[in-house]
Write an enzyme that holds these catalytic residues in place. Structure first.
Site, PDB file in Angstrom:
ATOM      1  N   ASP A 171      -2.175 -10.555   6.767  1.00 56.09           N
ATOM      2  CA  ASP A 171      -3.609 -10.261   6.651  1.00 56.09           C
ATOM      3  C   ASP A 171      -4.350 -11.339   5.856  1.00 56.09           C
ATOM      4  O   ASP A 171      -5.448 -11.760   6.228  1.00 56.09           O
ATOM      5  CB  ASP A 171      -3.826  -8.900   5.969  1.00 56.09           C
ATOM      6  CG  ASP A 171      -3.558  -7.731   6.914  1.00 56.09           C
ATOM      7  OD1 ASP A 171      -3.567  -7.940   8.142  1.00 56.09           O
ATOM      8  OD2 ASP A 171      -3.345  -6.614   6.412  1.00 56.09           O
ATOM      9  N   LYS A 226       1.657   0.530   6.208  1.00 55.53           N
ATOM     10  CA  LYS A 226       1.964  -0.791   5.652  1.00 55.53           C
ATOM     11  C   LYS A 226       2.854  -0.718   4.407  1.00 55.53           C
ATOM     12  O   LYS A 226       3.706  -1.577   4.199  1.00 55.53           O
ATOM     13  CB  LYS A 226       0.669  -1.557   5.341  1.00 55.53           C
ATOM     14  CG  LYS A 226      -0.054  -1.990   6.603  1.00 55.53           C
ATOM     15  CD  LYS A 226      -1.286  -2.828   6.267  1.00 55.53           C
ATOM     16  CE  LYS A 226      -2.051  -3.141   7.544  1.00 55.53           C
ATOM     17  NZ  LYS A 226      -3.246  -3.956   7.269  1.00 55.53           N
TER      18      LYS A 226
HETATM   19  P1  NDP Z   1      -7.402   1.793   2.090  1.00 56.03           P
HETATM   20  O1  NDP Z   1      -7.504   3.203   2.560  1.00 56.03           O
HETATM   21  O2  NDP Z   1      -6.149   1.303   1.482  1.00 56.03           O
HETATM   22  O3  NDP Z   1      -8.581   1.501   1.006  1.00 56.03           O
HETATM   23  C1  NDP Z   1      -9.866   1.977   1.253  1.00 56.03           C
HETATM   24  C2  NDP Z   1     -10.837   1.443   0.197  1.00 56.03           C
HETATM   25  O4  NDP Z   1     -12.148   1.775   0.643  1.00 56.03           O
HETATM   26  C3  NDP Z   1     -10.649   2.053  -1.190  1.00 56.03           C
HETATM   27  O5  NDP Z   1     -10.925   1.056  -2.153  1.00 56.03           O
HETATM   28  C4  NDP Z   1     -11.718   3.148  -1.217  1.00 56.03           C
HETATM   29  O6  NDP Z   1     -12.216   3.414  -2.510  1.00 56.03           O
HETATM   30  C5  NDP Z   1     -12.803   2.493  -0.409  1.00 56.03           C
HETATM   31  N1  NDP Z   1     -13.732   3.439   0.248  1.00 56.03           N
HETATM   32  C6  NDP Z   1     -13.449   4.300   1.252  1.00 56.03           C
HETATM   33  N2  NDP Z   1     -14.571   4.943   1.634  1.00 56.03           N
HETATM   34  C7  NDP Z   1     -15.582   4.473   0.861  1.00 56.03           C
HETATM   35  C8  NDP Z   1     -16.974   4.734   0.774  1.00 56.03           C
HETATM   36  N3  NDP Z   1     -17.568   5.639   1.599  1.00 56.03           N
HETATM   37  N4  NDP Z   1     -17.720   4.053  -0.131  1.00 56.03           N
HETATM   38  C9  NDP Z   1     -17.133   3.144  -0.951  1.00 56.03           C
HETATM   39  N5  NDP Z   1     -15.813   2.854  -0.930  1.00 56.03           N
HETATM   40  C10 NDP Z   1     -15.045   3.503  -0.023  1.00 56.03           C
HETATM   41  O7  NDP Z   1      -7.824   0.907   3.369  1.00 56.03           O
HETATM   42  P2  NDP Z   1      -7.360  -0.586   3.683  1.00 56.03           P
HETATM   43  O8  NDP Z   1      -7.495  -1.371   2.439  1.00 56.03           O
HETATM   44  O9  NDP Z   1      -6.070  -0.580   4.401  1.00 56.03           O
HETATM   45  O10 NDP Z   1      -8.475  -1.051   4.767  1.00 56.03           O
HETATM   46  C11 NDP Z   1      -9.804  -1.327   4.379  1.00 56.03           C
HETATM   47  C12 NDP Z   1     -10.586  -1.836   5.581  1.00 56.03           C
HETATM   48  O11 NDP Z   1     -10.075  -3.097   6.019  1.00 56.03           O
HETATM   49  C13 NDP Z   1     -10.537  -0.916   6.802  1.00 56.03           C
HETATM   50  O12 NDP Z   1     -11.816  -0.862   7.366  1.00 56.03           O
HETATM   51  C14 NDP Z   1      -9.570  -1.637   7.736  1.00 56.03           C
HETATM   52  O13 NDP Z   1      -9.839  -1.335   9.085  1.00 56.03           O
HETATM   53  C15 NDP Z   1      -9.887  -3.083   7.427  1.00 56.03           C
HETATM   54  N6  NDP Z   1      -8.804  -4.035   7.770  1.00 56.03           N
HETATM   55  C16 NDP Z   1      -9.053  -4.981   8.729  1.00 56.03           C
HETATM   56  C17 NDP Z   1      -8.084  -5.908   9.059  1.00 56.03           C
HETATM   57  C18 NDP Z   1      -8.392  -6.934  10.109  1.00 56.03           C
HETATM   58  O14 NDP Z   1      -7.458  -7.570  10.625  1.00 56.03           O
HETATM   59  N7  NDP Z   1      -9.641  -7.178  10.427  1.00 56.03           N
HETATM   60  C19 NDP Z   1      -6.753  -5.902   8.435  1.00 56.03           C
HETATM   61  C20 NDP Z   1      -6.610  -4.884   7.406  1.00 56.03           C
HETATM   62  C21 NDP Z   1      -7.598  -3.988   7.113  1.00 56.03           C
HETATM   63  P3  NDP Z   1     -11.422   4.381  -3.538  1.00 56.03           P
HETATM   64  O15 NDP Z   1     -10.293   3.542  -4.081  1.00 56.03           O
HETATM   65  O16 NDP Z   1     -12.432   4.726  -4.573  1.00 56.03           O
HETATM   66  O17 NDP Z   1     -10.947   5.549  -2.724  1.00 56.03           O
END
Ligand code: NDP
Length: 292
Positions: free
Chosen positions: A118, A81
């Site tokens: 989104d 993205k």
């Molecule tokens: P990113 O990789 O950009 O961000 C991931 C986030 O999750 C970070 O804030 C990270 O924290 C946090 N994180 C990851 N693992 C853990 C954990 N075990 N415990 C706590 N925090 C955690 O991902 P995206 O923002 O792109 O996507 C996030 C979610 O949204 C995904 O599940 C994706 O599939 C979903 N999504 C769904 C859409 C839909 O149309 N339904 C559209 C877009 C996304 P840290 O910063 O500390 O690493």
């Protein structure tokens, strides 16, 4: 921005076929081809939509090849993205704010528009499908990645009483809050600062659900009759959807509705026709229940 398309910048729109695709890595479980096929059948639009496995280091070459071969639009998902945001010749307001693009559209003058659907997708699911009334509510977003960035501005437009972003790495939440504070008050914190607080709507924008994990959430975080919304979606209730149900949520749902709604916005940008989303959400939901 990408300057690598001058060779076909002036090709008239009519010389291009109606081909669309989703790029991502991995991509084999993507529901987007099925969703767009259902939209096309429903609206009588003649288009082809495929899924292509594109790792980040091949994105620019693959997108150039797609558009120069007559492709009309792309969806871009993880991990592409931000690359798509850089690739676009021009950006919508939502894409500029999110610093992420999930929809690329070839426009009549040959330039590539970058859009982020989104946020609109989530808002449509929350307000039209789930019938939530967001003005004056207390909203918590868990996670501060790309998805969080895409949903903050549209949520602020709803005039919530408060909007808090909590993240495992608090600095990332503070950065997003600072970036959007001009649109409305946004607070940021780590999970330990959530003790004693209470929210009407909790949105899980972490990637934790993908590994069936949950951020550390204190008891009492969800208000009575509150809603839990997991952006992630799966064939079975995610860890966060289960947490919502166990903590008395009136509604606790995953992001299937958002997925279909963001696809409908992309379809509208490309085709100028707005598909009905409810029958598609209903069908996909029924199909996944049958797999359980
Ligand atoms: P990113 O990789 O950009 O961000 C991931 C986030 O999750 C970070 O804030 C990270 O924290 C946090 N994180 C990851 N693992 C853990 C954990 N075990 N415990 C706590 N925090 C955690 O991902 P995206 O923002 O792109 O996507 C996030 C979610 O949204 C995904 O599940 C994706 O599939 C979903 N999504 C769904 C859409 C839909 O149309 N339904 C559209 C877009 C996304 P840290 O910063 O500390 O690493």
């Amino acid at each position: 921005m990408n300057d690598n398309r001058n060779s076909f910048a002036n090709i008239p729109d009519s010389s291009l076929s109606d081909r669309y695709a989703v790029f991502g890595h991995p991509i084999n479980h993507s529901k987007s081809p099925r969703i767009h096929k259902l939209f096309a059948e429903q609206t009588g639009q003649n288009l082809a939509y495929s899924a292509q496995d594109v790792p980040a280091d091949n994105f620019t070459a693959a997108a150039d090849a797609f558009f120069s071969a007559g492709g009309k639009g792309l969806n871009c998902t993880v991990p592409l993205k931000e690359l798509a945001w850089r690739y676009a010749d021009r950006l919508s307001e939502a894409a500029e704010a999110a610093k992420a693009v999930n929809t690329l559209a070839l426009t009549a003058d040959g330039s590539i528009l970058g859009e982020n659907t989104d946020g609109t997708g989530l808002l449509n699911d929350l307000t039209a499908n789930l019938q939530l009334n967001l003005p004056g509510t207390a909203i918590l977003i868990l996670g501060a990645g790309g998805a969080c960035r895409g949903i903050v501005a549209p949520l602020l437009k709803q005039k919530p009483a408060s909007l808090v972003i909590a993240n495992r790495t608090p600095a990332k939440a503070h950065t997003i809050a600072d970036d959007f504070n001009s649109l409305g008050a946004v607070d940021a914190c780590g999970y330990d600062a959530l003790a004693g607080r209470c929210f009407d709507l909790i949105i899980n924008a972490t990637a934790a659900s993908l590994s069936d994990e949950l951020p550390p959430l204190p008891a009492g975080l969800l208000a009575e009759n509150g809603t839990c919304y997991d952006l992630a979606y799966a064939n079975r209730p995610t860890a966060f959807v289960r947490w919502g149900l166990a903590n008395g949520a009136a509604k606790s749902v995953d992001g299937l509705g958002m997925l279909v709604e963001q696809a409908a916005e992309a379809f509208y940008i490309w085709r100028g026709v707005r598909p009905a989303t409810a029958p598609v959400i209903g069908l996909l939901d029924q199909e996944r229940r049958e797999t359980n």
